[in-house]
Write a protein that holds these residues in place. Structure first.
Motif, short mmCIF file in Angstrom:
data_model
loop_
_atom_site.label_atom_id
_atom_site.label_comp_id
_atom_site.label_asym_id
_atom_site.label_seq_id
_atom_site.Cartn_x
_atom_site.Cartn_y
_atom_site.Cartn_z
N UNK A 1 51.57 32.76 45.73
CA UNK A 1 50.50 32.00 45.07
C UNK A 1 49.27 32.88 44.87
N UNK A 2 48.96 33.72 45.83
CA UNK A 2 47.81 34.60 45.72
C UNK A 2 47.96 35.62 44.60
N UNK A 3 49.15 36.20 44.46
CA UNK A 3 49.36 37.16 43.37
C UNK A 3 49.36 36.45 42.02
N UNK A 4 49.86 35.24 41.97
CA UNK A 4 49.81 34.48 40.71
C UNK A 4 48.35 34.26 40.31
N UNK B 1 45.81 36.12 41.17
CA UNK B 1 45.24 37.42 40.83
C UNK B 1 45.59 37.82 39.40
N UNK B 2 46.80 37.53 38.97
CA UNK B 2 47.22 37.87 37.62
C UNK B 2 46.49 37.04 36.57
N UNK B 3 46.27 35.79 36.88
CA UNK B 3 45.69 34.89 35.88
C UNK B 3 44.19 34.68 36.03
N UNK B 4 43.58 35.23 37.08
CA UNK B 4 42.18 34.98 37.36
C UNK B 4 41.23 35.70 36.41
N UNK B 5 40.22 35.00 35.99
CA UNK B 5 39.20 35.59 35.13
C UNK B 5 38.37 36.61 35.91
N UNK B 6 38.15 37.76 35.31
CA UNK B 6 37.36 38.80 35.95
C UNK B 6 38.12 39.62 36.98
N UNK B 7 39.42 39.37 37.11
CA UNK B 7 40.24 40.11 38.07
C UNK B 7 41.11 41.12 37.34
N UNK B 8 41.42 42.21 38.02
CA UNK B 8 42.33 43.22 37.50
C UNK B 8 43.49 43.32 38.47
N UNK B 9 44.69 43.19 37.96
CA UNK B 9 45.89 43.30 38.80
C UNK B 9 46.84 44.27 38.11
N UNK B 10 47.24 45.30 38.85
CA UNK B 10 48.06 46.36 38.29
C UNK B 10 49.36 46.53 39.07
N UNK B 11 50.36 47.05 38.39
CA UNK B 11 51.63 47.43 39.01
C UNK B 11 51.87 48.91 38.77
N UNK B 12 52.42 49.56 39.77
CA UNK B 12 52.94 50.91 39.62
C UNK B 12 54.45 50.76 39.47
N UNK B 13 54.99 51.30 38.39
CA UNK B 13 56.41 51.16 38.09
C UNK B 13 57.05 52.54 38.02
#
Length: 173
Positions: free
Chosen positions: A48-51, A53-65
Motif C-alpha cells: 500500500x505504501x509503494x502504491x 508513492x507511485x501515485x502521490x502528488x509531488x512524489x518521485x518513485x524510481x525503479x532500477x531495472x
C-alpha cells in the motif's frame, strides 16, 4: 546495464519484493527477531505504501531495472516533518537494492538520480532517516556526503532511526 526509470503500478509486486528482501537483510543483520521480519500484515502495508508513492502528488518513485528485473527502488518527496523552510529540503524516504545486487553500483545510480532531482528543483538539502544498526546503509550514505544532524526517533529492536542531512553541491553547500 542498469536503467533507472519512473516506477509504475505494474512494478508494485517486484518493488515490494526488493524492499522486503533488503529490509530483511539489514534488520536480520542488526539483530531483529525473525518474527518481526515475516509479518504478512507488514508486507501488505509495504504494498500500500509503494502504491501511494507511485501515485502521490509531488512524489518521485524510481525503479532500477537490470536484465528486465527490478533490482532497486527509491522514493522521495517533501519532508515528513515540517521543521524546515518549505522548499529547502527534499526527503529520501526509501532506497533499497535487492541483496543479490549489492555492490553493482545500483544504489549509487539511484542516489545520483535523487541528487539530480534535488538540483533540478533547486532544493539545497537532502534528508533521510536510517536505522542505527544498518551499518551498510550508514556507510553508503556517509560515502555520499551525508552527515548526522543530531535528530533521532525510536526504531525497532531498541535501536533508533538517525536523521542525516546532505548539502547539495552548487545549491546549498
Amino acid at each position: 546495464m542498469t536503467d533507472i526509470r519512473p516506477a509504475t503500478t505494474a512494478d508494485l509486486d517486484a518493488m515490494v519484493d526488493v524492499h522486503t528482501q533488503a529490509r530483511t537483510a539489514y534488520y536480520r543483520a542488526g539483530g531483529l527477531a525473525e518474527a518481526e521480519l515475516t509479518d504478512p500484515v507488514e508486507r501488505a502495508e509495504r504494498f500500500a505504501g509503494w502504491r501511494r508513492a507511485i501515485s502521490g502528488e509531488g512524489l518521485v518513485t524510481l525503479c532500477a531495472v537490470r536484465d528486465g528485473a527490478v533490482v532497486g527502488v527509491l522514493s522521495m518527496g517533501p519532508p515528513h516533518e515540517q521543521d524546515a523552510e518549505p522548499g529547502s529540503v527534499g526527503e529520501l524516504y526509501q532506497i533499497h537494492v535487492r541483496p543479490g545486487s549489492w555492490g553493482l553500483g545500483i544504489g549509487g545510480r539511484l542516489h545520483a538520480a535523487y541528487v539530480t532531482a534535488l538540483r533540478d528543483a533547486s532544493v539545497p538539502y537532502g534528508r533521510l532517516s536510517v536505522w542505527e544498526r544498518n551499518d551498510r546503509a550508514r556507510g553508503f550514505y556517509a560515502r555520499h556526503g551525508w552527515r548526522p544532524d543530531g535528530h533521532h526517533t525510536p526504531g525497532p529492536g531498541g535501536a533508533d532511526y538517525l536523521r542525516m542531512r546532505l548539502a547539495v553541491r552548487g545549491i546549498g553547500g
